[in-house]
Design an enzyme around this catalytic site. Sequence first.
Site, PDB file in Angstrom:
ATOM      1  N   ARG A  57     -15.129  75.294  40.396  1.00 36.30           N
ATOM      2  CA  ARG A  57     -15.142  73.869  40.779  1.00 36.30           C
ATOM      3  C   ARG A  57     -14.096  73.506  41.322  1.00 36.30           C
ATOM      4  O   ARG A  57     -13.863  72.849  42.619  1.00 36.30           O
ATOM      5  CB  ARG A  57     -16.366  72.367  40.504  1.00 36.30           C
ATOM      6  N   ARG A  93     -14.106  81.580  42.645  1.00 37.29           N
ATOM      7  CA  ARG A  93     -13.588  81.449  41.167  1.00 37.29           C
ATOM      8  C   ARG A  93     -12.922  81.833  40.390  1.00 37.29           C
ATOM      9  O   ARG A  93     -12.416  80.858  38.993  1.00 37.29           O
ATOM     10  CB  ARG A  93     -15.904  81.750  41.179  1.00 37.29           C
ATOM     11  N   GLU A 123     -19.373  63.531  17.443  1.00 37.55           N
ATOM     12  CA  GLU A 123     -19.423  62.564  18.853  1.00 37.55           C
ATOM     13  C   GLU A 123     -18.854  63.500  19.986  1.00 37.55           C
ATOM     14  O   GLU A 123     -17.675  64.965  20.056  1.00 37.55           O
ATOM     15  CB  GLU A 123     -18.078  61.647  18.215  1.00 37.55           C
ATOM     16  N   HIS A 183     -10.883  80.695  36.029  1.00 38.69           N
ATOM     17  CA  HIS A 183     -10.206  81.214  35.360  1.00 38.69           C
ATOM     18  C   HIS A 183      -9.598  81.788  34.647  1.00 38.69           C
ATOM     19  O   HIS A 183      -9.361  81.182  33.879  1.00 38.69           O
ATOM     20  CB  HIS A 183     -11.112  82.238  35.307  1.00 38.69           C
ATOM     21  N   ASN A 212     -23.669  83.509  30.418  1.00 39.39           N
ATOM     22  CA  ASN A 212     -23.131  83.722  31.212  1.00 39.39           C
ATOM     23  C   ASN A 212     -22.709  85.431  31.256  1.00 39.39           C
ATOM     24  O   ASN A 212     -21.954  85.321  32.393  1.00 39.39           O
ATOM     25  CB  ASN A 212     -21.500  83.542  30.928  1.00 39.39           C
ATOM     26  N   ARG A 260     -23.976  86.240  34.884  1.00 38.72           N
ATOM     27  CA  ARG A 260     -23.359  85.594  36.017  1.00 38.72           C
ATOM     28  C   ARG A 260     -22.989  87.243  37.169  1.00 38.72           C
ATOM     29  O   ARG A 260     -22.680  88.388  36.583  1.00 38.72           O
ATOM     30  CB  ARG A 260     -21.948  85.674  35.791  1.00 38.72           C
ATOM     31  N   SER A 303     -25.935  72.468  26.164  1.00 33.48           N
ATOM     32  CA  SER A 303     -26.061  74.357  26.885  1.00 33.48           C
ATOM     33  C   SER A 303     -25.374  75.378  26.197  1.00 33.48           C
ATOM     34  O   SER A 303     -24.607  76.121  26.135  1.00 33.48           O
ATOM     35  CB  SER A 303     -24.896  74.361  27.692  1.00 33.48           C
ATOM     36  N   ARG A 328     -16.482  68.147  26.786  1.00 31.34           N
ATOM     37  CA  ARG A 328     -16.851  68.593  27.390  1.00 31.34           C
ATOM     38  C   ARG A 328     -16.430  68.539  29.027  1.00 31.34           C
ATOM     39  O   ARG A 328     -16.460  67.369  28.915  1.00 31.34           O
ATOM     40  CB  ARG A 328     -17.871  68.629  27.443  1.00 31.34           C
ATOM     41  N   ASP A 344     -15.623  73.882  30.952  1.00 35.11           N
ATOM     42  CA  ASP A 344     -15.984  73.990  32.736  1.00 35.11           C
ATOM     43  C   ASP A 344     -15.574  73.089  32.933  1.00 35.11           C
ATOM     44  O   ASP A 344     -14.653  72.410  33.602  1.00 35.11           O
ATOM     45  CB  ASP A 344     -17.550  72.886  32.336  1.00 35.11           C
ATOM     46  N   GLY A 345     -15.464  73.625  34.587  1.00 35.63           N
ATOM     47  CA  GLY A 345     -15.408  73.848  35.929  1.00 35.63           C
ATOM     48  C   GLY A 345     -14.208  74.164  36.473  1.00 35.63           C
ATOM     49  O   GLY A 345     -13.590  73.883  37.753  1.00 35.63           O
TER      50      GLY A 345
HETATM   51  C1  FPP Z   1     -17.067  77.337  32.487  1.00 35.73           C
HETATM   52  O1  FPP Z   1     -16.510  77.433  33.835  1.00 35.73           O
HETATM   53  C2  FPP Z   1     -15.658  78.174  31.990  1.00 35.73           C
HETATM   54  C3  FPP Z   1     -16.318  79.744  31.931  1.00 35.73           C
HETATM   55  C4  FPP Z   1     -17.141  79.658  32.197  1.00 35.73           C
HETATM   56  C5  FPP Z   1     -15.461  80.386  31.043  1.00 35.73           C
HETATM   57  C6  FPP Z   1     -14.480  79.991  30.194  1.00 35.73           C
HETATM   58  C7  FPP Z   1     -12.872  80.809  30.732  1.00 35.73           C
HETATM   59  C8  FPP Z   1     -12.035  80.640  30.471  1.00 35.73           C
HETATM   60  C9  FPP Z   1     -11.132  79.139  30.206  1.00 35.73           C
HETATM   61  C10 FPP Z   1     -11.074  81.892  30.261  1.00 35.73           C
HETATM   62  C11 FPP Z   1     -10.530  82.434  29.128  1.00 35.73           C
HETATM   63  C12 FPP Z   1     -10.993  81.963  27.958  1.00 35.73           C
HETATM   64  C13 FPP Z   1     -10.307  82.961  27.076  1.00 35.73           C
HETATM   65  C14 FPP Z   1     -10.150  81.783  25.442  1.00 35.73           C
HETATM   66  C15 FPP Z   1      -9.435  83.155  26.697  1.00 35.73           C
HETATM   67  P1  FPP Z   1     -17.232  77.224  35.179  1.00 35.73           P
HETATM   68  O2  FPP Z   1     -17.453  79.084  36.239  1.00 35.73           O
HETATM   69  O3  FPP Z   1     -18.859  77.523  34.748  1.00 35.73           O
HETATM   70  O4  FPP Z   1     -17.502  76.296  36.002  1.00 35.73           O
HETATM   71  P2  FPP Z   1     -18.385  76.324  37.984  1.00 35.73           P
HETATM   72  O5  FPP Z   1     -19.144  75.079  36.492  1.00 35.73           O
HETATM   73  O6  FPP Z   1     -17.351  74.933  38.089  1.00 35.73           O
HETATM   74  O7  FPP Z   1     -18.564  76.696  37.930  1.00 35.73           O
END
Ligand code: FPP
Length: 242
Positions: free
Chosen positions: A25, A34, A208, A38, A69, A72, A197, A189, A21-22
């Site tokens: 942010r 954003r 844990e 990623h 997701n 989005r 979530s 997390r 997560d994050g």
């Molecule tokens: C959460 O951050 C992250 C995701 C929804 C996607 C996770 C994906 C990746 C790390 C890249 C692709 C993954 C792989 C395994 C190739 P957020 O967008 O919800 O962050 P925020 O809460 O700060 O807006």
Amino acid sequence: MSAGRDAGDLVVPRSVAVIMDGNGRWAKRAGLERIRGHERGIDAVRTTVTECARLGVEALTLYAFSEENWQRPRREIDLLFKLLQRFLIEERPTLMQNRVRLVHAGRRDRLAPAVLALLDETIAVTAGNDGMVLCLAISYGGRQELVDAVRALARRVAAGELRPDAIDEAAIHGALYQPSLPDPDLLIRTAGERRISNFLLWQVSYAEIHVCDACWPEFGAEHLRAAFRDYGNRVRKFGKVL
Ligand code: FPP
């Protein structure tokens, strides 16, 4: 009760799950779009996969894309799947070098044919690897997984293959997306959030939970070691008296 395998000063969990997560942010704080978060998140995925494999984790499950997701913006969804496809191509040598076997947890029906093809191809190419299992949860939801498991069991009951009173915990577990994976011992997390979530609802019963304040793009080997140290200090009673 012992928490897991010992690697030097670390107690290594057998099975680890991560809610990454994050990303957004982190990007916002850096004054970036954003999607840059990623992109940087891929580096954290690579570090986490190789470190977990090196330390002897048996199974690592990453929450890459949830059922929720899909709500989005289309552009962000498309970019996330582009990144996933790039990961499946570019990280293949790393997966092979680290003897990592890839599997998928989630619904396949909304995934684009090109994504499915690459996913299946990488699963097939890595199928003979005898090291850590990397489970990518993509188009995954814990409630949806339970719905799918109940439907599969109901079909077997309707076909006369299964008696309703033979449905026990093992039967439900056996109908999950990846029944052969051990339940997570440790759920990490990032970004300081304290929520499950809709992730692995059945499987995290006794996990844990470690919350890391760093955002996912910042997550590195030191954060993983801190999570394992925290895990090593937990007393796991599984409801019993020790
Ligand atoms: C959460 O951050 C992250 C995701 C929804 C996607 C996770 C994906 C990746 C790390 C890249 C692709 C993954 C792989 C395994 C190739 P957020 O967008 O919800 O962050 P925020 O809460 O700060 O807006």
